[in-house]
Design a protein around this motif. Structure first.
Motif, PDB file in Angstrom:
ATOM      1  N   LEU A 178       1.763  -2.070  -8.791  1.00 24.32           N
ATOM      2  CA  LEU A 178       2.312  -1.233  -7.899  1.00 24.32           C
ATOM      3  C   LEU A 178       1.096  -0.730  -7.047  1.00 24.32           C
ATOM      4  N   PRO A 179       0.483  -1.529  -6.153  1.00 21.53           N
ATOM      5  CA  PRO A 179      -0.517  -0.836  -5.395  1.00 21.53           C
ATOM      6  C   PRO A 179       0.008   0.273  -4.444  1.00 21.53           C
ATOM      7  N   VAL A 180      -0.928   1.443  -4.287  1.00 26.63           N
ATOM      8  CA  VAL A 180      -0.354   2.592  -3.625  1.00 26.63           C
ATOM      9  C   VAL A 180      -1.818   2.724  -2.621  1.00 26.63           C
ATOM     10  N   GLY A 181      -1.509   2.248  -1.412  1.00 27.15           N
ATOM     11  CA  GLY A 181      -2.752   2.130  -0.422  1.00 27.15           C
ATOM     12  C   GLY A 181      -2.673   3.218   0.787  1.00 27.15           C
ATOM     13  N   SER A 182      -3.844   3.875   0.471  1.00 31.82           N
ATOM     14  CA  SER A 182      -4.108   4.943   1.962  1.00 31.82           C
ATOM     15  C   SER A 182      -5.104   4.868   2.760  1.00 31.82           C
ATOM     16  N   SER A 183      -4.452   4.541   4.193  1.00 35.36           N
ATOM     17  CA  SER A 183      -5.301   4.334   5.193  1.00 35.36           C
ATOM     18  C   SER A 183      -5.673   2.884   5.169  1.00 35.36           C
ATOM     19  N   MET A 184      -7.450   2.881   5.153  1.00 34.80           N
ATOM     20  CA  MET A 184      -7.740   1.322   4.878  1.00 34.80           C
ATOM     21  C   MET A 184      -7.278   0.790   3.599  1.00 34.80           C
ATOM     22  N   GLY A 185      -6.925   1.854   2.729  1.00 32.48           N
ATOM     23  CA  GLY A 185      -6.275   1.225   1.423  1.00 32.48           C
ATOM     24  C   GLY A 185      -5.039   0.432   1.525  1.00 32.48           C
ATOM     25  N   GLY A 186      -4.279   0.733   2.682  1.00 32.85           N
ATOM     26  CA  GLY A 186      -3.102   0.135   2.974  1.00 32.85           C
ATOM     27  C   GLY A 186      -3.260  -1.222   3.283  1.00 32.85           C
TER      28      GLY A 186
END
Length: 252
Positions: free
Chosen positions: A96-104
């Motif tokens: 379950l990836p949780v991506g923030s900003s560029m991580g999205g």
């Protein structure tokens, strides 16, 4: 601060990480541009996962945090390769990836690369295609000329020192765009977005919602939340989104 472990990644890049075993699916935190795995959201989600007995992984892309290389030598494709290498080497089964900003954006690239491993996906102020739609589209003619001739330009940031944006980052970003071609997300997806975010607009969040093909995708807009999305109520919303997606994954 505990010392990280290291993985020998693509191209000889040495990637720092913290890994907490537990029951799956693995929750994998993907940080933003020039952020690192010691940020508030990453540490909060790690503590939450440990409390829940959940498997959790956080790491630094090359050129970020405690990993090797210089930031200005990296690009979206390098960090996507780092992400995939870390996930493949350090996790097993559903993720379950949780991506923030560029991580999205990185989470969406990971979803495209390994769709069969996705239990779900959570994004926080996701910034897909920002090198093209924010940086390049927002450059003046003088900045475009500078980056093409000199190979770099500096942009001010509301959150840290100026970003060094390179020609390599722009050109590589074009090879990794996700909002131009079909984007199939075969799992539950929850997207979180603050209305006071000055780095990523609500228009970007709505564009992603409209563009993706997904059987269960929801966008939550949070009034007055900024790009950090890391105060108490926002952290609670991240927990809720992860909990909901995990519950849906476990029903199937």
């Amino acid at each position: 601060m505990t010392q990280p472990e290291f993985l020998d990644g693509p191209g000889g890049r040495r990637l720092a990480y913290h890994r907490s075993p537990g029951r799956g699916p693995w929750v994998v935190f993907l940080g933003g541009l020039k952020s690192d795995m010691e940020g508030t959201k990453a540490l909060h989600l790690e503590a939450w996962s440990k409390d829940q007995g959940r498997a959790f992984l956080r790491f630094d892309y090359s050129g970020h945090g405690q990993s090797s290389e210089r930031f200005e030598d990296g690009c979206i494709g390098d960090w996507a390769a780092d992400t995939r290498a870390v996930v493949e080497a350090l996790t097993d089964g559903p993720i379950l990836p949780v991506g923030s900003s560029m991580g999205g954006w990185q989470a969406l690239l990971l979803a495209r690369a390994v769709p069969d491993r996705l239990a779900g996906l959570v994004t926080i102020a996701a910034a897909p295609d920002f090198t093209e739609d924010s940086y390049w589209a927002g450059f003046s003619e003088a900045q475009r000329t500078q980056i093409m001739q000199e190979g770099r330009v500096e942009l001010p940031s509301d959150y840290m020192e100026p970003y060094v944006i390179t020609r390599q980052m722009i050109e590589d970003g074009r090879k990794n765009l996700v909002l131009r071609d079909p984007l199939d997300l075969p799992c539950p997806v929850r997207c979180l977005q603050g209305t006071a975010d000055t780095a990523v607009s609500t228009d970007t969040a709505l564009r992603l919602l409209d563009h993706a093909t997904c059987p269960n995708m929801q966008l939550t807009l949070v009034k007055d939340a900024d790009h950090r999305f890391s105060d108490g109520p926002c952290l609670g919303l991240i927990e809720t989104a992860v909990t909901e997606v995990l519950a849906l994954a476990e029903e199937t």
